[in-house]
Enzyme design. Structure first.
Site, mmCIF file in Angstrom:
data_model
loop_
_atom_site.group_PDB
_atom_site.id
_atom_site.type_symbol
_atom_site.label_atom_id
_atom_site.label_comp_id
_atom_site.label_asym_id
_atom_site.label_seq_id
_atom_site.Cartn_x
_atom_site.Cartn_y
_atom_site.Cartn_z
ATOM 1 N N CYS A 119 4.541 5.095 -6.280
ATOM 2 C CA CYS A 119 3.467 4.340 -6.379
ATOM 3 C C CYS A 119 2.698 4.886 -4.899
ATOM 4 O O CYS A 119 3.127 4.574 -3.716
ATOM 5 C CB CYS A 119 3.631 2.956 -6.318
ATOM 6 N N TRP A 156 8.412 -2.395 -12.765
ATOM 7 C CA TRP A 156 9.408 -2.046 -12.042
ATOM 8 C C TRP A 156 10.644 -2.996 -12.034
ATOM 9 O O TRP A 156 10.523 -4.186 -12.523
ATOM 10 C CB TRP A 156 8.866 -2.665 -10.474
ATOM 11 N N ARG A 190 -0.671 -9.535 -12.639
ATOM 12 C CA ARG A 190 0.284 -8.435 -12.594
ATOM 13 C C ARG A 190 1.294 -8.322 -11.690
ATOM 14 O O ARG A 190 0.853 -8.823 -10.550
ATOM 15 C CB ARG A 190 -0.562 -7.252 -12.673
ATOM 16 N N THR A 192 2.734 -6.676 -9.039
ATOM 17 C CA THR A 192 2.592 -5.413 -8.488
ATOM 18 C C THR A 192 3.357 -5.160 -7.134
ATOM 19 O O THR A 192 3.694 -6.210 -6.632
ATOM 20 C CB THR A 192 1.099 -5.294 -8.161
ATOM 21 N N GLU A 208 -0.730 -6.770 -0.905
ATOM 22 C CA GLU A 208 -1.830 -6.024 -0.791
ATOM 23 C C GLU A 208 -1.654 -4.952 0.133
ATOM 24 O O GLU A 208 -1.307 -5.086 1.510
ATOM 25 C CB GLU A 208 -2.996 -6.748 -0.442
ATOM 26 N N SER A 209 -1.370 -3.709 -0.312
ATOM 27 C CA SER A 209 -1.029 -2.544 0.704
ATOM 28 C C SER A 209 -1.869 -2.439 1.974
ATOM 29 O O SER A 209 -1.299 -2.340 3.074
ATOM 30 C CB SER A 209 -1.028 -1.287 -0.034
ATOM 31 N N TYR A 263 -7.748 7.425 -10.059
ATOM 32 C CA TYR A 263 -7.396 6.467 -10.974
ATOM 33 C C TYR A 263 -8.396 6.179 -12.015
ATOM 34 O O TYR A 263 -8.147 6.154 -13.092
ATOM 35 C CB TYR A 263 -6.757 5.222 -10.511
#
Length: 397
Positions: A119, A156, A190, A192, A208-209, A263
């Site tokens: 990812c 995952w 979801r 994530t 949140e990255s 994406y």
């Protein structure tokens, strides 16, 4: 209504055929088995068998329309779509922050990060941990395995039993969905990653990255070593005040045109949506090439958060986003942009090669082909992909 019923009938027939092919049961006199007397697999030999009673054009059109209908349903499950067939990335943000309130105080050993190698959003989080030199006693980290067959929701799972402690959840979960249930009971979105969890209170800090990257850049966690202590000149400030505005502006176009642009290419279900996304990717690469022809990094002569956010996308571009997602058109490669490639090499070599330790490139690339079934229904995985295939040179001893 007639069209809808026809589509459902076609879908039903396709599912029957798929089931027959899986179970090796064939209807005598209607569907001949594969590997007949010729020794060649000719499928069900439908074209030859039915051509006398059903024109080939109608059969091909029906099969094509039915396949497209099923494919679009799968794609909508994988990647939510707008009416125009454009991918709309869902948001289920939990955006707490370490050190900004009493809820999540600066405390060593309290926080745990969950990441998966394939990812790119997880890769951001792994990069900031590596570059800021956080030790495992400051922030724990668990590697996730991408396996949507085993996962109860999402893709995952944990695999500590076969892969070791690095893949084990300290909270004892089987997969990421079960972990979400533990740290956010009743969660409906979801599941994530990356996911940053407060182990002490069993709460989500953030999933949140971009928020995780920024908070870990500024946070100060006590350490039993001298690494990343305040004032350590070897630890970069990824968001210096004097470059903050430029970094924010760069992040905006990098995300729209490249991070999310690839994406939008791969998950488009209509031609117009794909064309717009592909044009954005080409525009983003050209803009990056222009900026990097004048500077070593996106915001000048130092590596910043903007570079960190672009890096995971570029590392995956040649192996997955260009060939599988058709991002930017056919056979677009990083080496077609010499200044982008030179920047990538600088990033790859920085900090004594620490960036190299944050990704298994072949595993990351092959995961797209293994797991994104609607984009690669045959499941064929390309020949092993390495840094040399991108154009990167091995680090000199």
């Amino acid at each position: 209504m007639v069209l809808k019923l026809n589509y459902h009938r076609h879908l039903f027939l396709i599912l029957i055929v798929l089931n027959l092919s899986q179970t090796k049961v064939y209807v005598h006199g209607l569907l001949p088995p594969p590997f007949g007397g010729s020794g060649l697999d000719k499928g069900f030999n439908i074209l030859e068998t039915t051509s006398k009673v059903l024109p080939q054009g109608k059969l091909v059109k029906t099969a094509k329309n039915s396949w497209t209908f099923v494919w679009k349903r799968f794609m909508a499950e994988l990647a939510p779509q707008s009416k125009s067939g454009s991918y709309e990335r869902p948001s289920y943000k939990s955006n707490g922050s370490i050190g900004e309130s009493n809820t999540f105080p600066d405390e060593t050993g309290r926080y745990h990060l969950y990441v998966g190698n394939p990812c790119p959003w997880c890769h951001r989080a792994k990069l900031v941990v590596a570059l800021k030199k956080f030790t495992s006693d400051q922030i724990g980290m668990t590697s996730l395995v991408d396996d949507p067959v085993r996962a109860s929701r999402g893709g995952w799972v944990f695999d500590g039993d076969s892969k070791g402690d690095e893949y084990k959840d300290p909270l004892g979960s089987y997969d990421l969905r079960e972990l979400y249930e533990k740290v956010s009971p009743g969660y409906k979105g979801r599941c994530t990653a990356p996911l940053l969890v407060d182990l002490k209170t069993k709460q989500i800090v953030s999933n949140e990255s971009s928020d995780i990257v920024r908070m870990l850049n500024r946070v100060a966690l006590p350490s039993s070593t001298t690494a990343n202590a305040p004032g350590d000149a070897t630890v970069p400030d990824l968001y210096p005040t004097e470059l903050a505005a430029q970094i924010d502006e760069t992040n905006e176009w990098v995300y729209k045109l490249l991070n999310n642009g690839v994406y939008r290419c791969g998950f488009s279900t209509q031609q117009g949506a794909y064309d717009a996304a592909s044009a954005d990717v080409k525009r983003g690469l050209k803009k990056a090439e222009d900026v990097l022809s004048k500077n070593n990094y996106l915001c000048g002569d130092v590596f910043t958060e903007a570079d960190l956010r672009l890096l995971p996308t570029i590392l995956r571009f040649d192996g997955a986003y260009s060939p599988l997602f058709r991002a930017g058109g056919v056979n677009h490669r990083v080496r077609d942009y010499p200044h982008v490639l030179a920047w990538l090499q600088r990033c790859w070599d920085m900090e004594d090669g620490v960036v190299r330790e944050t990704i298994d490139i072949d595993d990351a690339v092959s995961s797209y082909y293994r797991q994104l079934f609607p984009l690669n229904p045959g499941g064929l995985i390309p020949t092993a992909f390495s840094e040399e295939d991108i154009g990167l040179k091995p680090r000199m001893p």
